[in-house]
Design an enzyme around this catalytic site. Structure first.
Site, short mmCIF file in Angstrom:
data_model
loop_
_atom_site.label_atom_id
_atom_site.label_comp_id
_atom_site.label_asym_id
_atom_site.label_seq_id
_atom_site.Cartn_x
_atom_site.Cartn_y
_atom_site.Cartn_z
N SER A 125 -2.26 -4.88 -6.99
CA SER A 125 -2.79 -3.63 -6.46
C SER A 125 -3.53 -2.86 -7.56
O SER A 125 -4.63 -2.35 -7.33
CB SER A 125 -1.64 -2.79 -5.90
OG SER A 125 -2.13 -1.63 -5.28
N SER A 151 -3.91 1.58 -0.55
CA SER A 151 -2.83 2.43 -1.03
C SER A 151 -2.13 1.66 -2.13
O SER A 151 -1.78 0.49 -1.95
CB SER A 151 -1.88 2.81 0.10
OG SER A 151 -1.13 3.95 -0.28
N GLU A 152 -1.94 2.30 -3.28
CA GLU A 152 -1.58 1.54 -4.48
C GLU A 152 -0.19 0.93 -4.46
O GLU A 152 0.13 0.08 -5.28
CB GLU A 152 -1.75 2.42 -5.74
CG GLU A 152 -0.86 3.64 -5.82
CD GLU A 152 -1.54 4.88 -5.25
OE1 GLU A 152 -2.42 4.74 -4.37
OE2 GLU A 152 -1.17 6.00 -5.68
N ASN A 153 0.65 1.33 -3.50
CA ASN A 153 1.96 0.68 -3.41
C ASN A 153 1.85 -0.74 -2.87
O ASN A 153 2.83 -1.47 -2.87
CB ASN A 153 2.92 1.51 -2.55
CG ASN A 153 2.37 1.82 -1.18
OD1 ASN A 153 1.23 2.27 -1.03
ND2 ASN A 153 3.16 1.58 -0.16
#
Lengths: 208, 241
Positions: free
Chosen positions: A88, A46-48
């Site tokens: 990320s 998840s890119e966060n």
């Protein structure tokens, strides 16, 4: 019968190879995290800033600082890691993510994607989508087949502003699975009982 | 001018401050502010609350969401203190979307990976970089295009006068440890700003965080204080039970 969201998710999962890494977009694709089985050993990104998402927390383990890119509470599995946004997106842009699954407003047969704004009406912003479509090895779109006014969202050319050019590999809708090849959408699979006419697409861009 | 003075001062002042208001004493109108957090996760709650009480306006704010659902930075957005915003995502922030569509605020939407890298570049002394992200889209308009293995656009570093960030734990030198996914943009912003103000839930003595556990070395932090009354709000609570 058109597929349910769960059935669509299962269609997407069939493209994943064991031990791959997958980024799931906001909205419809998040359901995939709940349907991937442990035996596939998939690392969900998840890119966060988390790699190793695994379903949902319990009321006891829920944490306000453990969320996915949709700002929903999540759980993680053994082997998971946390990192900052630059690292990320380095994973994404650097080509280390095998698959991303995104929602869409429009997709065209030239493999273009539009999913971040409707000029003058709606701005959601692109978030990480422009990076994801240019960095992931495979881009899978999971979306409703029809817009709110009933028109097919699979087009000969997108009307809305692009998110990325020549980036979409596979489109999964409740009607079927499609592969845009530059001039047509190849029909890889249709939901049971669905015919080409039901797709309401321009027949010239459809290839059975 | 003001900000370069404060930067010099910060090298002789001790880093530990009493609270947000004292740590932001020389934050002024027209300045550029970076604010950490993803949605409401990891936002500098005390600093944002202090800004709502300060007489500052015409700010340029760099933050992924500019708050969400009426909370976080939305508190100063609705006070019309923000002139221009850089962000990647507006969904979930109707207050921003309305102001954007009505042209009450200038918004530069930046793809999230480009956003984080532009901030990182500023802190690392990189002036600009080429990326394929955004090529052929509206955000590429007016930007230099160069062909490598595929066409890329030139993106420049994003600097700030101040950054306000939150960490779970920090020591008196400013070494920081972030919890779970609350790290997001915060270490990058700390590197990119002239003055980085950090609020922590736990303020400890130097040596209490093991060197190998430090996520951000204190050299990037100018001011630190122990925050209070954290809400740590959850936007979408979903559990399996």
């Amino acid at each position: 019968m058109p597929w349910t969201n769960e059935e669509m998710a299962d269609e997407v999962i069939q493209f994943f190879k064991p031990y791959c890494s997958v980024n799931l977009g906001i909205g419809m694709p998040t359901i995939i995290a709940e349907r991937i089985t442990d035996d596939l050993n998939i690392m969900i990104h998840s890119e966060n800033g988390v790699l190793g998402v695994r379903g949902r927390p319990s009321q006891k383990t829920v944490s306000p600082t453990l969320i996915n890119a949709g700002k929903e509470t999540i759980a993680i599995k053994a082997g998971a890691s946390f990192f900052d946004s630059s690292l990320s997106f380095g994973m994404i842009r650097g080509g280390h993510i095998d698959y991303c699954v995104l929602g869409a407003m429009e997709v065209d047969c030239k493999r273009n994607l539009a999913n971040w704004m409707i000029p003058g009406k709606k701005v959601t912003g692109m978030g990480g989508a422009m990076d994801l479509v240019n960095g992931s090895k495979q881009v899978i779109i999971m979306m409703n087949h029809f817009s709110k006014n009933g028109a097919a969202k699979l087009l000969s050319i997108c009307n809305l502003p692009f998110t990325g050019l020549d980036v979409v590999d596979i489109v999964v809708t409740e009607m079927g699975v499609f592969k845009p090849n530059g001039s047509h959408f190849e029909v890889l699979k249709l939901a049971q009982g669905i015919s080409s006419e039901d797709l309401k697409m321009e027949m010239s861009i459809l290839k059975n | 001018m003001k900000s370069s003075n404060s930067q010099n001062n910060s090298k002789i002042f001790p880093k530990v401050f009493k609270d947000a208001t004292s740590a932001l004493f020389d934050f002024k109108s027209e300045m550029t502010l970076m604010s950490g957090g993803f949605g409401l996760c990891g936002i500098a709650e005390n600093c944002i609350d202090a800004l709502t009480q300060m007489d500052v306006n015409n700010l340029t704010v760099i933050s992924n969401n500019i708050g969400n659902s009426g909370r976080g930075l939305v508190k100063i957005l609705v006070q019309d203190k923000i002139k221009k915003a850089f962000c990647s995502y507006v969904g979930g922030n109707p207050d921003l979307e309305v102001r954007m569509l009505n042209k009450k605020i200038e918004v530069e939407l930046v793809p999230q990976g480009t956003f984080s890298e532009r901030i990182r570049a500023a802190g690392m002394g990189i002036r600009a970089f080429y990326t394929p992200t955004g090529y052929g889209t509206l955000i590429a308009e007016g930007k230099e295009v160069k062909l490598f293995d595929r066409p890329c656009i030139l993106e420049t570093a994003l600097h700030a006068d101040f950054a306000i960030i939150k960490a779970q734990k920090g020591d008196t030198f400013g070494n920081l440890w972030f919890k779970e996914t609350a790290r997001n943009f915060s270490p990058l912003m700390a590197m990119a700003a002239k003055i980085t103000v950090v609020e922590v839930e736990e303020l400890v003595d130097v040596g209490e965080i093991a060197p190998e556990d430090i996520h951000l070395p204190g050299i990037f932090v100018q001011r630190i204080f122990k925050g209070s009354q954290y809400k740590n709000e959850i936007e979408f609570l979903i559990t399996e039970d």
